[in-house]
Design a protein around this motif. Structure first.
Motif, PDB file in Angstrom:
ATOM      1  N   VAL A 155       0.800  -1.145  -0.088  1.00 33.64           N
ATOM      2  CA  VAL A 155       0.019  -0.005  -0.133  1.00 33.64           C
ATOM      3  C   VAL A 155       0.910   1.212  -0.164  1.00 33.64           C
ATOM      4  O   VAL A 155       0.464   2.133  -0.704  1.00 33.64           O
ATOM      5  N   PHE A 156       1.991   1.312   0.783  1.00 34.52           N
ATOM      6  CA  PHE A 156       2.789   2.400   0.698  1.00 34.52           C
ATOM      7  C   PHE A 156       3.757   2.668  -0.481  1.00 34.52           C
ATOM      8  O   PHE A 156       3.899   3.901  -0.873  1.00 34.52           O
ATOM      9  N   ILE A 196       2.365   1.653  -3.492  1.00 39.42           N
ATOM     10  CA  ILE A 196       1.503   2.216  -4.401  1.00 39.42           C
ATOM     11  C   ILE A 196       1.268   3.800  -4.204  1.00 39.42           C
ATOM     12  O   ILE A 196       1.133   4.645  -4.883  1.00 39.42           O
ATOM     13  N   PHE A 197       1.044   4.222  -2.902  1.00 35.92           N
ATOM     14  CA  PHE A 197       0.857   5.540  -2.538  1.00 35.92           C
ATOM     15  C   PHE A 197       2.265   6.543  -2.909  1.00 35.92           C
ATOM     16  O   PHE A 197       2.244   7.525  -3.531  1.00 35.92           O
ATOM     17  N   GLY A 198       3.603   5.811  -2.876  1.00 38.33           N
ATOM     18  CA  GLY A 198       4.678   6.368  -3.394  1.00 38.33           C
ATOM     19  C   GLY A 198       4.704   6.678  -4.784  1.00 38.33           C
ATOM     20  O   GLY A 198       4.931   7.815  -5.381  1.00 38.33           O
ATOM     21  N   LEU A 220       2.029   6.935  -6.627  1.00 37.30           N
ATOM     22  CA  LEU A 220       1.077   7.914  -7.017  1.00 37.30           C
ATOM     23  C   LEU A 220       1.917   9.320  -6.642  1.00 37.30           C
ATOM     24  O   LEU A 220       1.232  10.172  -7.590  1.00 37.30           O
ATOM     25  N   GLN A 221       2.306   9.459  -5.811  1.00 34.22           N
ATOM     26  CA  GLN A 221       2.796  10.732  -5.398  1.00 34.22           C
ATOM     27  C   GLN A 221       4.103  11.017  -6.430  1.00 34.22           C
ATOM     28  O   GLN A 221       3.978  12.252  -6.749  1.00 34.22           O
ATOM     29  N   GLY A 229       2.161  11.152 -10.237  1.00 36.43           N
ATOM     30  CA  GLY A 229       0.964  11.645 -10.326  1.00 36.43           C
ATOM     31  C   GLY A 229       1.030  13.166 -10.678  1.00 36.43           C
ATOM     32  O   GLY A 229       0.238  13.642 -11.370  1.00 36.43           O
ATOM     33  N   THR A 283      11.050  -0.561  -3.377  1.00 39.69           N
ATOM     34  CA  THR A 283      10.461  -1.506  -4.302  1.00 39.69           C
ATOM     35  C   THR A 283      11.236  -2.971  -4.490  1.00 39.69           C
ATOM     36  O   THR A 283      10.750  -3.923  -4.085  1.00 39.69           O
TER      37      THR A 283
END
Length: 103
Positions: free
Chosen positions: A45-46, A48-50, A52-53, A56, A76
């Motif tokens: 989850v972290f 994926i958030f990274g 996206l940040q 994005g 990763t």
């Protein structure tokens, strides 16, 4: 005779600390072994958030910087290695820890 007493007193000082450390590591291993699926999921989850940040901002015309990409891909890679080769990682860490305690 004094050297023998001194050596025994030195062992009496250090052995209980080592035993407490080993007991603490065993307790942590039991807890972390049960929590491993949750920790790996949270890592995903972290990550994926990274991603996206970092990526994005491309919608706004911003390029990801190397200062953001290097730690993201390093994290990763670490998560992928731990996920795919857990026994190898455990063996490497155990060998490293035993070598560090001797030196």
């Amino acid at each position: 005779m004094g050297a023998l007493v001194s050596a025994l007193l030195t062992l009496g000082c250090c052995v209980p600390v080592g035993l407490l450390g080993a007991a603490g590591a065993a307790g942590a291993a039991i807890f972390l072994g049960k929590a491993r699926p949750w920790l790996l999921g949270l890592s995903g989850v972290f990550l994926i958030f990274g991603f996206l940040q970092v990526f994005g901002g491309a919608r706004c015309g911003l390029k990801p910087s190397k200062a953001n990409l290097v730690p993201l891909f390093l994290a990763t890679a670490i998560v992928a290695v731990v996920l795919l080769f857990p026994q190898v990682v455990a063996q490497v860490l155990a060998d490293w820890a035993s070598g560090a305690s001797r030196g």
